[in-house]
Design an enzyme around this catalytic site. Sequence first.
Site, short mmCIF file in Angstrom:
data_model
loop_
_atom_site.label_atom_id
_atom_site.label_comp_id
_atom_site.label_asym_id
_atom_site.label_seq_id
_atom_site.Cartn_x
_atom_site.Cartn_y
_atom_site.Cartn_z
N ARG A 240 -0.75 2.51 2.10
CA ARG A 240 0.53 1.71 2.09
C ARG A 240 0.82 1.57 3.86
O ARG A 240 0.62 2.77 4.37
CB ARG A 240 1.60 2.39 1.55
CG ARG A 240 1.76 2.26 0.02
CD ARG A 240 1.99 0.77 -0.73
NE ARG A 240 1.98 0.72 -1.76
CZ ARG A 240 0.99 0.17 -2.85
NH1 ARG A 240 -0.05 0.03 -2.01
NH2 ARG A 240 1.08 0.09 -3.84
N GLU A 269 5.30 -5.76 5.05
CA GLU A 269 4.70 -7.06 4.56
C GLU A 269 5.58 -7.93 4.18
O GLU A 269 6.64 -7.72 3.59
CB GLU A 269 3.65 -6.50 3.39
CG GLU A 269 2.54 -5.68 3.92
CD GLU A 269 1.45 -5.21 2.76
OE1 GLU A 269 1.91 -5.66 1.62
OE2 GLU A 269 0.99 -4.13 3.02
N HIS A 287 -3.58 -7.44 2.25
CA HIS A 287 -3.46 -6.47 0.94
C HIS A 287 -4.34 -6.90 -0.22
O HIS A 287 -3.60 -7.40 -1.12
CB HIS A 287 -2.05 -6.40 0.59
CG HIS A 287 -1.37 -5.28 -0.20
ND1 HIS A 287 -0.39 -4.61 0.17
CD2 HIS A 287 -2.25 -4.34 -1.11
CE1 HIS A 287 -0.25 -3.64 -0.85
NE2 HIS A 287 -1.60 -3.44 -1.43
C1 GLV Z 1 -2.09 -1.79 -4.48
O1 GLV Z 1 -1.81 -1.67 -3.31
C2 GLV Z 1 -1.77 -0.80 -5.42
O2 GLV Z 1 -0.90 -0.08 -5.46
O3 GLV Z 1 -2.29 -1.07 -6.64
#
Ligand code: GLV
Length: 322
Positions: A240, A269, A287
């Site tokens: 993250r 983001e 991402h």
């Molecule tokens: C993606 O970032 C997830 O947490 O699945």
Amino acid sequence: MKVYVTREIPESGTAFLREKGYEVTVSEKNGVLTKSELVLALTEKEYDAVLCLLTDTIDADVFHAAPKAKIFANYAVGVNNVDVKEAAQRGILITNTPDVLTDTVAEHTFGLILAITARIAEGDRFTRAGKYVGWAPMLLLGCDLRGKTLGVLGAGRIGSRVAHHARNGFDMDVIYYDVQKNDLFEKEYNATYFSTAEEVLQMADIVTVHVPLLDATRHLINSKRLAMMKPTSYLVNTSRGPVIDETALVAALRTNIIRGAALDVFENEPALAPGLVELENVVLTPHIASATEETRAKMAVMAAENIIAVFEGRTPPNLVKN
Ligand code: GLV
Ligand code: GLV
């Protein structure tokens, strides 16, 4: 039973719900719903369940807008977008999509490691720009992986799979930090445990981040800790964004405090820290670490299954504990 899905997901999930007789409403907006749009959408019908995404902020206002909803099935492994405590107080179940994306995220992580150390993305830009005028002994020299030390922050499912590739695929040494010592991780990857992130940052050639976003992990990588890393080292993040102080990272990359970084996630983001895109020594992906056709389809089925379990009187298989 009525299910609201906050954005289009692979059909495997919605089809599964419909086959089971659920009435499924999918947001028609081609984008993330704002908080007020989400609240409004949820008040339009009496929904029994919500399938939400990591881009949705799921908090008391949202729970309040869907008073009948028994479950919010998050289409992600990370649940930092959900107020899990508030859900627990209201007796609402929260589920996630672990395991099915582990291999995919680990593979993407290794893709990023290779892209930054072998200067693949930079070389691609260079070649496309017409700068390639012939083989040269000193052109775009990168860094080998064999014999180097991979520092894993967070020895969970994804961190373990990345350690596996490092150890077995590339003959790297593995060191790790986690809040808990993990004997299996040590045995499987011949890994050495450190009880502080600092020690791993000081020793690793490549640091890869696989912790959940919690109060305790926000800005785990800050300017002070970046300064502890080797000037030849690389930082990779597929967890993250807010785990890294992105502004501090830009400064560290600009002044060669570390050699490079590869990021799939960002602090705010989809915004990027000023200066990030101007740097040559970063690789950036939007991402997409779990974004394969196979995995996203499995995640959709898994989220649907969690919803179905609740209404069939079973404990959802991927219940998140608060
Ligand atoms: C993606 O970032 C997830 O947490 O699945
Ligand atoms: C490189 O292309 C080599 O042949 O060594």
